[in-house]
Structure formats: structure tokens, C-alpha cells
Design a protein around this motif. Structure first.
Motif, short mmCIF file in Angstrom:
data_model
loop_
_atom_site.label_atom_id
_atom_site.label_comp_id
_atom_site.label_asym_id
_atom_site.label_seq_id
_atom_site.Cartn_x
_atom_site.Cartn_y
_atom_site.Cartn_z
N THR A 1 -2.47 -5.12 -5.39
CA THR A 1 -3.61 -4.25 -5.71
C THR A 1 -4.77 -4.51 -4.77
O THR A 1 -5.42 -3.57 -4.28
CB THR A 1 -4.06 -4.48 -7.17
N ASN B 1 2.28 2.28 -3.28
CA ASN B 1 1.36 2.73 -4.32
C ASN B 1 0.29 3.66 -3.73
O ASN B 1 -0.90 3.37 -3.80
CB ASN B 1 0.70 1.53 -4.99
N VAL C 1 0.84 -1.20 0.00
CA VAL C 1 0.00 0.00 0.00
C VAL C 1 0.87 1.25 0.00
O VAL C 1 0.62 2.21 -0.74
CB VAL C 1 -0.94 0.00 1.22
N LEU D 1 -4.37 4.28 -3.81
CA LEU D 1 -5.18 4.40 -2.60
C LEU D 1 -6.01 5.68 -2.63
O LEU D 1 -7.23 5.65 -2.43
CB LEU D 1 -4.27 4.39 -1.37
N THR E 1 -4.28 -2.83 -1.48
CA THR E 1 -4.52 -1.38 -1.54
C THR E 1 -6.00 -1.07 -1.54
O THR E 1 -6.45 -0.13 -0.86
CB THR E 1 -3.86 -0.80 -2.81
#
Length: 407
Positions: free
Chosen positions: A364, A296, A293, A300, A367
Motif C-alpha cells: 500500500t 492494485n 502498484v 492508485l 502505491t
């Protein structure tokens, strides 16, 4: 077995600590659900590694998710679902799905961040009604125009994605999927109509079950758990997600006892909120890869912004255009729209299916689950603030009086 028990002990210790912490924070801005997720992240395998997501913990977590959706389905009045505001809520969710579809497949950002599939579309259309119900009760909003609107629009924000998961994320052909859903619906109809008919006829078995509901036999409680476990098992056998069976179990329970049963509800809430649901939230937090998380943050932030645009804006617009069923002041419409943007359980379910199918990376998924966790904190907080913008509004009066009572 030892690892299972250690993990469960830590999870239950967190479950005891979180409501105490939530109570001690001035103004109570953070729901205990958020604290459960935060502790899960901190103690999970990606950070301190004190909670192990073993098969036993995963099973209890899945049962917690099932009980969350059971209680959410039970809160829904089928008559209101087919009423005017329920129909508007359905149309609003369909509009939300169309907007999400266009956004995911036309905005290059999503394709560049592993969000170019149907699962990503569904995650943008959800409302965590099961998570919201305790918050609405804590803030004395149940039974108010604001609370009724949240339930009306939030119901389709939870039911719609569940149905979309079954249809759009299935690996079967379209006709096979519809056949399976038809068969599942038939089983649910039988599970609802048989006890309903027995109740009306005063059958001896129904009398026996009700008369022994509060003895050591706990007949109604056992029957309800059988209904829940049976339907989620059938869901799995049909390769559907467990949330489908759990939601259906809640619907059936409300259909059979339309006026409710306070004693049974208290028992269900005791098992659910006292044990299984905290396990689900802590385990959900533990599954989040915090480092992924942090690597990236753009996804978020973008996902939360898109949730507001795709979910909150259509709900606010629908409430503004539809003045027939539930005329609300602008700040109250904003409160409803923000509450309906709270998302988490369905995001957990959808991303799990997508990861298993190989259509979404685990990073992904972490996140998106993290973003859903943020909305559980952020949206009710903003919704509460929106209701207090104009003193004298219905939301302001109820939330203010609740604050005074708890002070």
C-alpha cells in the motif's frame, strides 16, 4: 562499502542525466524530479536491481529529505504565515483534514484497500512545497499573485501534515506527546533566539562567524548544517520524524536572517540540489514496488482522484470566497489549487512511519508513493495548462514569457 559506492555512482549518474533529458523534451512538460523517480524505480531492487538501498544510501536519502524541508521552511516568511492569507491557508488545511478524515473512515473502498488509518488521512492533506519551489522558479511564478498564493496555501499543506504526524501517529499517550512537542518547541525557540540576540548585540562570536563565512572555515554553512543535523537528531531522539526537525531548522534560519543571505542560499542549494536531494528522489523511486502498484491500479487512481477532491477543491473554494488578499481570475485559482495538490515527500515520510508501526502494508505504501510521484508530474502540468486557458491572464503572461525566453 563497494555496494554503497556502486549505488551512489549510479544515482549520481542519474542525477546528471535527468536535467539534460528534461531540457530536451519539447515544452519541458516533465519536471526532472519525475525522471529521478522513474529512473529510481527502473534501477531499484524491484526491477533491474542495480541500486541497492543500503544503510549508507538510506542515510544520504534521509539527509536529502531533510535538506528539502530545510529549504522549504526557509522559503516561508513568518510574517506572511500569520497574515490574512496565511490564516486562510490554515483554515483551509483544517477543512481538508476534516474532509479526508470523513472520506477515509466512511468510504468502504479505503478500508478494503488497507487505507483505514490516520496515516491514510494525513497523506490526503499534503502539499509538496519543497518540491514545488524549483518548479515555480523555473516557470517564473515566484513573486506573482499565483506564486504567492501557492506558497501561502502550500505552506500549511506541508507544515500541517508534519505536525499531524507528530501528534496523531505517535505511539505515546496524548500528554506525553504534548510534553515532547513542548520540549522540542522550547529547544527550537532557544536555537532561534540566541543567535538573533547575538546578531542584534553585535557579539564578537557573531561577527567572527559572518566575517569567516566565505573563507575556508565556511562558518555560516557549517553552523547551518549543525542546526539541521542537530534538530533532526533531536527529532529522532524524541521519536519524531526527521521532517519536523528539518522544517524547524528552515524556520529558524529564516527567523535569524529575515532578509536572506544570497551567498549562503547558493551554497545550501548547491549541496541540496547538487547532491542530497537527487539521492532522496532516486532512492524514493527505488523503494517503490512496481509490481505491487501494477497489481492494485484502482487504489492508485482512486488516491489521485481523492487528492484532487480533498485538497484541490477546498483550496479553489477558499480562493473563490476570499477576495480580500489575493483576487485571482478563475483559471488562476484553478492553477493554484492544482499546484497545491502536488504531493510526495510527506507521503514518503508518513507511509514510512506507518509501515514501521505495522499500521500499513508495504505494498500500500508503494502505491501511495507512486501516486505522489504521479502528482509531481501531473498537477504542475495541469496547472500550467489551466493558466494558459485564457490569454492575457497573469499566469498566462508569465508562463508564456518564460517559454519564449527558454526557446
Amino acid at each position: 562499502m563497494t555496494h554503497d559506492l556502486i549505488s551512489l555512482t549510479i544515482i549520481m549518474a542519474v542525477a546528471v542525466i535527468c536535467p539534460i533529458l528534461a531540457e530536451r523534451i519539447p515544452g519541458k512538460p516533465i519536471p526532472q524530479t519525475v525522471l529521478l523517480l522513474v529512473f529510481g524505480m527502473a534501477l531499484g531492487p524491484h526491477l533491474l536491481n542495480k541500486i541497492w538501498l543500503t544503510d549508507a544510501v538510506d542515510l544520504l536519502s534521509e539527509l536529502g529529505l531533510a535538506f528539502l524541508f530545510l529549504l522549504a521552511g526557509y522559503e516561508i516568511d513568518p510574517k506572511k504565515l500569520g497574515g490574512h492569507q496565511g490564516k486562510v491557508g490554515l483554515l483551509t488545511w483544517v477543512a481538508t483534514l476534516a474532509i479526508a478524515w470523513l472520506a477515509v473512515f466512511l468510504v468502504p473502498f479505503f478500508a478494503a484497500h488497507d487505507m483505514n488509518g490516520v496515516a491514510a488521512v494525513i497523506t490526503l492533506t499534503t502539499t509538496a512545497l519543497g518540491t514545488l519551489m524549483p518548479i515555480l522558479k523555473e516557470r517564473s511564478l515566484t513573486g506573482t499573485p499565483v506564486g504567492e498564493a501557492v506558497i501561502a496555501y502550500g505552506t500549511w499543506g506541508e507544515l500541517g501534515p508534519v505536525l499531524a504526524m507528530a501528534v496523531l501517529l505517535s505511539a505515546r499517550s496524548q500528554w506525553q506527546t504534548m510534553l515532547i512537542l513542548g520540549l522540542f518547541t522550547l529547544i527550537c525557540a532557544l536555537a532561534a533566539l540566541v543567535p538573533k540576540a547575538a546578531r542584534r548585540a553585535g557579539h564578537w562570536l557573531y561577527r567572527f562567524l559572518t566575517e569567516n563565512a566565505n573563507t575556508s572555515s565556511q562558518t555560516l554553512m557549517r553552523l547551518t548544517v549543525l542546526l539541521l543535523v542537530g534538530l533532526i537528531t533531536i527529532s529522532r531522539l524524541f521519536d519524531l520524524d526527521v521532517v519536523m526537525g528539518a522544517f524547524a531548522a528552515g524556520f529558524i534560519l529564516r527567523f535569524v536572517i529575515p532578509d536572506g543571505n544570497r551567498i549562503l542560499e547558493t551554497k545550501l542549494e548547491g549541496v541540496a540540489y547538487g547532491f542530497l536531494i537527487p539521492v532522496f528522489f532516486v532512492a524514493s523511486g527505488a523503494s517503490i514496488d512496481v509490481r505491487a502498484v501494477a497489481a492494485n491500479p484502482a487504489l492508485l487512481i482512486m488516491f489521485i482522484v481523492m487528492l484532487v477532491l480533498v485538497r484541490a477543491v477546498p483550496v479553489f473554494t477558499a480562493l473563490t470566497l476570499d477576495r480580500r488578499a489575493n483576487p485571482l481570475e478563475p483559471q488562476d485559482r484553478l492553477t493554484v489549487a492544482l499546484y497545491c495538490t502536488t504531493a510526495l515527500p510527506v507521503i514518503v515520510a508518513v507511509t514510512s512511519v506507518a509501515v514501521k508501526a505495522g499500521t500499513m502494508q508495504q505494498t500500500t505504501a508503494s502505491t501511495l508513493v507512486m501516486a505522489g510521484a504521479v502528482t509531481v508530474f501531473l498537477m504542475p502540468l495541469l496547472g500550467g495548462l489551466a493558466g494558459k486557458v485564457v490569454p492575457g491572464s497573469p499566469t498566462w503572461r508569465r508562463s508564456d514569457s518564460a517559454t519564449l525566453r527558454s526557446a
